[in-house]
Design a protein around this motif. Structure first.
Motif, PDB file in Angstrom:
ATOM      1  N   UNK A   1       0.830  -1.208   0.000  1.00 29.70           N
ATOM      2  CA  UNK A   1       0.000   0.000   0.000  1.00 29.70           C
ATOM      3  C   UNK A   1       0.863   1.256   0.000  1.00 29.70           C
ATOM      4  N   UNK A   2       1.934   1.254   0.790  1.00 32.84           N
ATOM      5  CA  UNK A   2       2.806   2.420   0.837  1.00 32.84           C
ATOM      6  C   UNK A   2       3.488   2.664  -0.509  1.00 32.84           C
ATOM      7  N   UNK A   3       3.855   1.600  -1.203  1.00 27.30           N
ATOM      8  CA  UNK A   3       4.479   1.773  -2.519  1.00 27.30           C
ATOM      9  C   UNK A   3       3.475   2.279  -3.545  1.00 27.30           C
ATOM     10  N   UNK A   4       2.231   1.839  -3.435  1.00 27.40           N
ATOM     11  CA  UNK A   4       1.194   2.395  -4.309  1.00 27.40           C
ATOM     12  C   UNK A   4       1.043   3.893  -4.094  1.00 27.40           C
ATOM     13  N   UNK A   5       1.053   4.305  -2.838  1.00 30.61           N
ATOM     14  CA  UNK A   5       0.942   5.738  -2.548  1.00 30.61           C
ATOM     15  C   UNK A   5       2.102   6.499  -3.185  1.00 30.61           C
ATOM     16  N   UNK A   6       3.300   5.921  -3.149  1.00 29.42           N
ATOM     17  CA  UNK A   6       4.444   6.569  -3.784  1.00 29.42           C
ATOM     18  C   UNK A   6       4.230   6.678  -5.298  1.00 29.42           C
ATOM     19  N   UNK A   7       3.699   5.627  -5.906  1.00 31.57           N
ATOM     20  CA  UNK A   7       3.431   5.677  -7.346  1.00 31.57           C
ATOM     21  C   UNK A   7       2.437   6.779  -7.675  1.00 31.57           C
ATOM     22  N   UNK A   8       1.405   6.907  -6.862  1.00 33.89           N
ATOM     23  CA  UNK A   8       0.395   7.939  -7.128  1.00 33.89           C
ATOM     24  C   UNK A   8       0.933   9.347  -6.892  1.00 33.89           C
ATOM     25  N   UNK A   9       1.957   9.476  -6.092  1.00 32.91           N
ATOM     26  CA  UNK A   9       2.593  10.780  -5.949  1.00 32.91           C
ATOM     27  C   UNK A   9       3.288  11.179  -7.245  1.00 32.91           C
ATOM     28  N   UNK A  10       3.690  10.194  -8.026  1.00 33.94           N
ATOM     29  CA  UNK A  10       4.341  10.465  -9.312  1.00 33.94           C
ATOM     30  C   UNK A  10       3.337  10.644 -10.433  1.00 33.94           C
ATOM     31  N   UNK A  11       2.260   9.871 -10.415  1.00 37.58           N
ATOM     32  CA  UNK A  11       1.318   9.871 -11.537  1.00 37.58           C
ATOM     33  C   UNK A  11      -0.059   9.441 -11.047  1.00 37.58           C
ATOM     34  N   UNK A  12      -1.126  10.059 -11.560  1.00 41.58           N
ATOM     35  CA  UNK A  12      -2.470   9.616 -11.179  1.00 41.58           C
ATOM     36  C   UNK A  12      -2.861   8.280 -11.803  1.00 41.58           C
ATOM     37  N   UNK A  13      -2.096   7.842 -12.821  1.00 47.23           N
ATOM     38  CA  UNK A  13      -2.436   6.585 -13.491  1.00 47.23           C
ATOM     39  C   UNK A  13      -1.165   5.818 -13.835  1.00 47.23           C
ATOM     40  N   UNK A  14      -0.428   5.320 -12.819  1.00 53.13           N
ATOM     41  CA  UNK A  14       0.760   4.518 -13.115  1.00 53.13           C
ATOM     42  C   UNK A  14       0.377   3.181 -13.731  1.00 53.13           C
ATOM     43  N   UNK A  15       1.351   2.547 -14.369  1.00 55.08           N
ATOM     44  CA  UNK A  15       1.145   1.256 -15.020  1.00 55.08           C
ATOM     45  C   UNK A  15       1.853   0.177 -14.208  1.00 55.08           C
ATOM     46  N   UNK A  16       1.140  -0.894 -13.885  1.00 51.65           N
ATOM     47  CA  UNK A  16       1.752  -2.063 -13.258  1.00 51.65           C
ATOM     48  C   UNK A  16       1.949  -3.112 -14.345  1.00 51.65           C
ATOM     49  N   UNK A  17       3.189  -3.573 -14.496  1.00 49.86           N
ATOM     50  CA  UNK A  17       3.526  -4.488 -15.587  1.00 49.86           C
ATOM     51  C   UNK A  17       3.785  -5.888 -15.029  1.00 49.86           C
ATOM     52  N   UNK A  18       3.085  -6.880 -15.573  1.00 48.78           N
ATOM     53  CA  UNK A  18       3.162  -8.246 -15.045  1.00 48.78           C
ATOM     54  C   UNK A  18       3.541  -9.224 -16.148  1.00 48.78           C
ATOM     55  N   UNK A  19       4.130 -10.350 -15.713  1.00 50.53           N
ATOM     56  CA  UNK A  19       4.438 -11.422 -16.653  1.00 50.53           C
ATOM     57  C   UNK A  19       3.147 -11.992 -17.232  1.00 50.53           C
ATOM     58  N   UNK A  20       3.275 -12.587 -18.421  1.00 50.11           N
ATOM     59  CA  UNK A  20       2.100 -13.125 -19.076  1.00 50.11           C
ATOM     60  C   UNK A  20       1.740 -14.542 -18.672  1.00 50.11           C
ATOM     61  N   UNK A  21       2.360 -15.078 -17.615  1.00 48.81           N
ATOM     62  CA  UNK A  21       2.055 -16.443 -17.187  1.00 48.81           C
ATOM     63  C   UNK A  21       1.052 -16.439 -16.033  1.00 48.81           C
ATOM     64  N   UNK A  22       0.774 -17.610 -15.495  1.00 52.31           N
ATOM     65  CA  UNK A  22      -0.214 -17.731 -14.420  1.00 52.31           C
ATOM     66  C   UNK A  22       0.219 -16.957 -13.179  1.00 52.31           C
ATOM     67  N   UNK A  23       1.530 -16.992 -12.891  1.00 52.61           N
ATOM     68  CA  UNK A  23       2.015 -16.249 -11.725  1.00 52.61           C
ATOM     69  C   UNK A  23       1.793 -14.754 -11.901  1.00 52.61           C
ATOM     70  N   UNK A  24       1.996 -14.279 -13.124  1.00 50.13           N
ATOM     71  CA  UNK A  24       1.738 -12.868 -13.398  1.00 50.13           C
ATOM     72  C   UNK A  24       0.276 -12.512 -13.224  1.00 50.13           C
ATOM     73  N   UNK A  25      -0.614 -13.417 -13.633  1.00 46.21           N
ATOM     74  CA  UNK A  25      -2.038 -13.181 -13.437  1.00 46.21           C
ATOM     75  C   UNK A  25      -2.408 -13.108 -11.973  1.00 46.21           C
ATOM     76  N   UNK A  26      -1.797 -13.988 -11.169  1.00 45.62           N
ATOM     77  CA  UNK A  26      -2.073 -13.949  -9.721  1.00 45.62           C
ATOM     78  C   UNK A  26      -1.536 -12.660  -9.099  1.00 45.62           C
ATOM     79  N   UNK A  27      -0.357 -12.231  -9.556  1.00 48.91           N
ATOM     80  CA  UNK A  27       0.217 -10.988  -9.035  1.00 48.91           C
ATOM     81  C   UNK A  27      -0.662  -9.798  -9.405  1.00 48.91           C
ATOM     82  N   UNK A  28      -1.195  -9.794 -10.624  1.00 49.83           N
ATOM     83  CA  UNK A  28      -2.077  -8.705 -11.044  1.00 49.83           C
ATOM     84  C   UNK A  28      -3.346  -8.691 -10.208  1.00 49.83           C
ATOM     85  N   UNK A  29      -3.893  -9.863  -9.929  1.00 49.50           N
ATOM     86  CA  UNK A  29      -5.101  -9.936  -9.112  1.00 49.50           C
ATOM     87  C   UNK A  29      -4.840  -9.418  -7.698  1.00 49.50           C
ATOM     88  N   UNK A  30      -3.677  -9.776  -7.130  1.00 51.58           N
ATOM     89  CA  UNK A  30      -3.330  -9.286  -5.784  1.00 51.58           C
ATOM     90  C   UNK A  30      -3.172  -7.772  -5.780  1.00 51.58           C
TER      91      UNK A  30
END
Length: 601
Positions: free
Chosen positions: A286-315
Motif C-alpha cells: 500500500x505504501x508503494x502504491x501511494x508513492x506511485x500515485x505521488x508520481x502519476x495519477x495513473x501509473x502502469x503495473x507491468x506483469x508477466x504473461x504467465x499464471x504467476x503474473x495473473x495472480x500478481x495482477x489480481x493481488x
C-alpha cells in the motif's frame, strides 16, 4: 530543538500537497500537476503550480512544501504547522529529548556511512577483482553511462572487505551494523559483511540519498538477490527502486511503470523508459502504491504473461481497490509469454515495450477479466460465484461514488457475456418441442416457483423496469423454461433502444419462446398478482416486483434498499428517487405482513 529529518520526510510523504493547497486555492489539472492563481499575490492568470512534493509561483517566486505553505497561508509558526499536518496524517510529533537528538545525529551519520560504502563498492568494480562483475553487467547490455548513473558496484569476494575499506575513513563496524551492511556478532563470532561476492545496487530514497543496498550473487549460490535489513533509514515496504530517477521522468511527462526487478528497471531506463521503478523483491505494498500515485495519477503495473503474473495482477488489484479515487487509478500491462522487460527490450528494442504500455488496460476494464479467470462463467454456478466476486470487488472501493460506477461497469460486462438464447423449435412445418417447464399445482413446496413466474410475468408486461432490477433478476434460481426466458429478456434488454412490451414479445416469438412467455403470463391454474397486469401503474409494478423478490430473498432486498439510500444521498435524481420509493414500499409491505400483492396457496 530541530525535529528529526526522518519524521519530517515521513510527514511530507504522507501529506497530499494538492489536497492541502486545494483548501485555499482553486486548482485545476495541468498535465500531471496542478495549477491555480497564487494565494500570495493578486493575479488573474494562473502562474501557481503544485507538484508532487513542492509548489512554485512563477509570478512572485513563492516556493516550498506543505509545511511552508501552511506557515505562509495561515501565518503559523513552524511547530504549529507541523502539529497541524501531523494530526491530519495521524502522526505523533516527537518530543524533544537528549535521546532523540542522539538518534537523529546517528541517523544523519548513517547517510554518510552508506554513501562511503557506495563509493567503495563502485571503486571495487573497477579493480581487477571486480572484472567478473563488470563483465556480467556489460553482458546484460548495460552501457557505461547506465552503470555510473545507477552507481552499480562490486562487494568483493571475501568477508571483511568493506569493513577494512571503511576503517581507513574512521567508520567502525558498529556503524556498519547499524547501517545494515554487516551482521552483528553472534555465538562468539565477530561481525561479518552482509554482502560478499555480489554485484551491488544502491537503493536510494526519493531525494537520491543512499539508504540501503541490494546485491546479486555471481554464480549459482542462493539467494540470488539479497536486500539490506530494515534500519533507521530503510523500510522495504515504503521504498521503490529508482524512485529518485523516476520522479524526474514523471515531471517531464514520462509514463510511470512498476516492474519486477532491479535489472528490469535499469534496462528500461537505458531504453528510454525513465519512469520505471520496482518493489524490492516483494509484492507491491500500500505504501508503494501511494508513492506511485505521488508520481502519476495513473501509473502502469507491468506483469508477466504467465499464471504467476495473473495472480500478481489480481493481488495488486485487490490491494488498490480500497485506495482508488476519482483522481487516481491504475493501468495493468501484460508482457508477452516468457519475456520480462529486460529481455524484451534487449531482443526486440524499445518499440516492443512501448507496445506493451500502449496495450495497458485501465483497472476497471482489466478487473473483470482477472476475476472471471478465477471463477469462470461457463455454468450457472460459476456465473453466480463470479457475480458475487464482482460485487465484492466493487464494494471494496471506499469512494462510494466510484464504487457505484465500478459496480455498474462490472455488471454491464457480466450481462454482456450472457450467451444469446438459442432458437427453439425445428424446421418450418415441424411441430415445436413442448415448453421447457410445466407449472405444477401450487403447494407449499412450489411457492418459490410460482413467485419466480410472477417476477418474469411482471417484466414481460413491464420491461421498462428491467434496468432497475436486472442485477437482482440475474441472481434468482429459476426452472429451465423460466431461466431461458430470463436469458432472452436480459439479452434483449442489453440491445433494445426502447423497453417496450410488444417489442419484447416479438423478440421472444422470433427466438422460439412465445409459448413459454404465454405460459408465464397464464392465469391458469393460478391468477397473476395485480402488479403483473398490463394495466398496472409503473410504480405499482416495480413495488410489486421487489415485494415478491423480497419474499424469496429478504436479506438481498435489505441490501438493495441500503444501496438505493446511498445512491440517493449522492445524486438525488428522479430515477433514483423512484427506485428507492419502490424498494421501501416493498420492504414495508413485508414488514407489515401484507400478502395482497401476490397469490399465495
Amino acid at each position: 530543538m530541530a525535529l528529526p529529518a526522518g519524521f519530517l520526510d515521513e510527514l511530507r510523504a504522507r501529506t497530499p500537497l494538492a489536497g492541502v493547497i486545494g483548501r485555499r486555492v482553486r486548482l485545476a489539472r495541468s498535465g500531471r500537476n496542478w495549477k491555480g492563481c497564487c494565494p500570495f499575490h493578486g493575479e488573474k492568470t494562473p502562474s501557481f503550480y503544485v507538484y508532487d512534493d513542492h509548489f512554485h509561483c512563477f509570478g512572485c517566486g513563492a516556493h516550498g512544501d506543505a509545511i511552508s505553505f501552511v506557515m505562509q497561508s495561515q501565518g503559523t509558526s513552524f511547530p504549529e504547522a507541523v502539529e497541524q499536518l501531523a494530526g491530519e496524517a495521524g502522526m505523533d510529533v516527537p518530543k524533544p529529548s537528549p535521546g532523540a537528538a542522539e538518534a537523529e545525529r546517528r541517523r544523519l551519520d548513517l547517510h554518510g556511512v552508506l554513501e562511503a560504502a557506495s563509493q567503495a563498492f563502485q571503486r571495487r568494480l573497477r579493480l581487477p577483482e571486480g572484472a567478473r562483475a563488470l563483465d556480467y553487467l556489460r553482458g546484460r547490455g548495460l552501457a557505461e553511462q547506465t552503470i555510473q548513473r545507477f552507481g552499480l558496484g562490486w562487494s568483493g569476494e571475501g568477508r571483511g572487505a568493506l569493513a577494512a575499506d571503511l576503517a581507513r575513513e574512521g567508520i567502525a563496524p558498529a556503524m556498519l551494523i547499524e547501517a545494515g551492511l554487516m551482521k552483528p556478532p553472534e555465538d562468539g563470532r565477530p561481525a561479518y559483511d552482509l554482502f560478499f561476492n555480489r554485484v551491488m545496487f544502491p537503493i536510494r530514497d526519493r531525494r537520491g540519498r543512499t539508504i540501503s543496498f541490494g546485491g546479486r550473487i555471481l554464480g549459482d549460490g542462493q539467494p540470488k538477490y539479497v536486500n539490506g535489513p530494515e534500519t533507521a533509514l530503510f523500510s522495504k515496504r515504503r521504498t521503490l527502486f529508482a524512485l529518485d530517477l523516476a520522479r524526474e521522468a514523471a515531471r517531464a511527462g514520462g509514463a510511470v511503470v512498476a516492474v519486477e526487478g532491479y535489472m528490469d528497471v535499469i534496462a528500461l531506463h537505458q531504453a528510454g523508459f525513465a519512469g520505471a521503478v520496482a518493489p524490492l523483491g516483494t509484492a507491491l505494498t500500500e505504501e508503494q502504491l501511494e508513492e506511485l500515485w505521488r508520481l502519476s495519477p495513473m501509473p502502469v503495473l507491468c506483469f508477466d504473461g504467465d499464471a504467476a503474473g495473473g495472480r500478481a495482477a489480481a493481488r495488486a488489484a485487490e490491494l488498490a481497490l480500497p485506495l482508488l479515487t476519482a483522481e487516481r487509478s491504475l493501468k495493468l500491462a501484460t508482457l508477452p509469454s516468457a519475456e520480462d522487460p529486460d529481455t524484451l527490450v534487449r531482443r526486440q528494442g524499445p518499440a516492443a515495450f512501448q507496445a506493451v504500455l500502449d496495450a495497458a488496460r485501465p483497472l476497471a476494464e482489466a478487473l473483470f477479466g482477472l476475476l472471471r479467470e478465477g471463477a469462470g462463467d461457463a455454468t450457472p454456478e460459476q456465473r453466480a460465484a463470479l457475480r458475487t466476486r464482482l460485487e465484492a470487488a466493487a464494494g471494496q472501493i471506499r469512494d462510494k461514488s466510484l464504487a457505484s460506477e465500478y459496480r455498474r461497469a462490472l455488471m454491464e460486462r457480466f450481462y454482456a457475456r450472457r450467451p444469446a438464447p438459442a432458437r427453439r423449435g425445428g424446421a418450418p412445418g415441424q411441430p415445436k418441442p413442448p415448453p421447457a417447464f410445466h407449472r405444477p399445482a401450487l403447494g407449499v413446496g412450489n411457492a418459490a416457483a410460482e413467485r419466480a413466474r410472477n417476477l418474469v410475468a411482471i417484466l414481460l408486461n413491464h420491461p421498462a423496469l428491467l434496468h432497475d432490477v436486472e442485477e437482482a433478476f440475474g441472481t434468482i434460481d429459476l426452472p429451465p423454461g423460466l431461466a431461458a426466458l430470463r436469458d432472452a429478456i436480459l439479452h434483449w434488454g442489453d440491445a433494445a433502444q426502447a423497453l417496450d412490451s410488444a417489442a419484447l414479445m416479438t423478440h421472444l416469438s422470433e427466438t422460439g419462446l412465445a409459448a413459454d412467455a404465454a405460459q408465464a403470463l397464464s392465469a391458469v391454474p393460478y391468477p397473476l398478482p395485480a402488479c403483473a397486469a398490463p394495466e398496472a401503474m409503473p410504480a405499482e409494478a416495480e413495488a410489486g416486483w421487489w415485494h415478491i423478490f423480497g419474499l424469496m430473498h429478504r436479506g438481498r432486498l435489505e441490501e438493495e434498499v441500503a444501496a438505493a439510500m446511498r445512491d440517493m444521498a449522492e445524486h438525488a435524481d428522479e430515477a433514483t428517487q423512484r427506485r428507492l420509493i419502490a424498494l421501501c414500499t416493498a420492504r414495508n409491505a413485508l414488514r407489515q405482513g401484507e400478502q395482497g400483492m401476490e397469490s399465495e396457496p
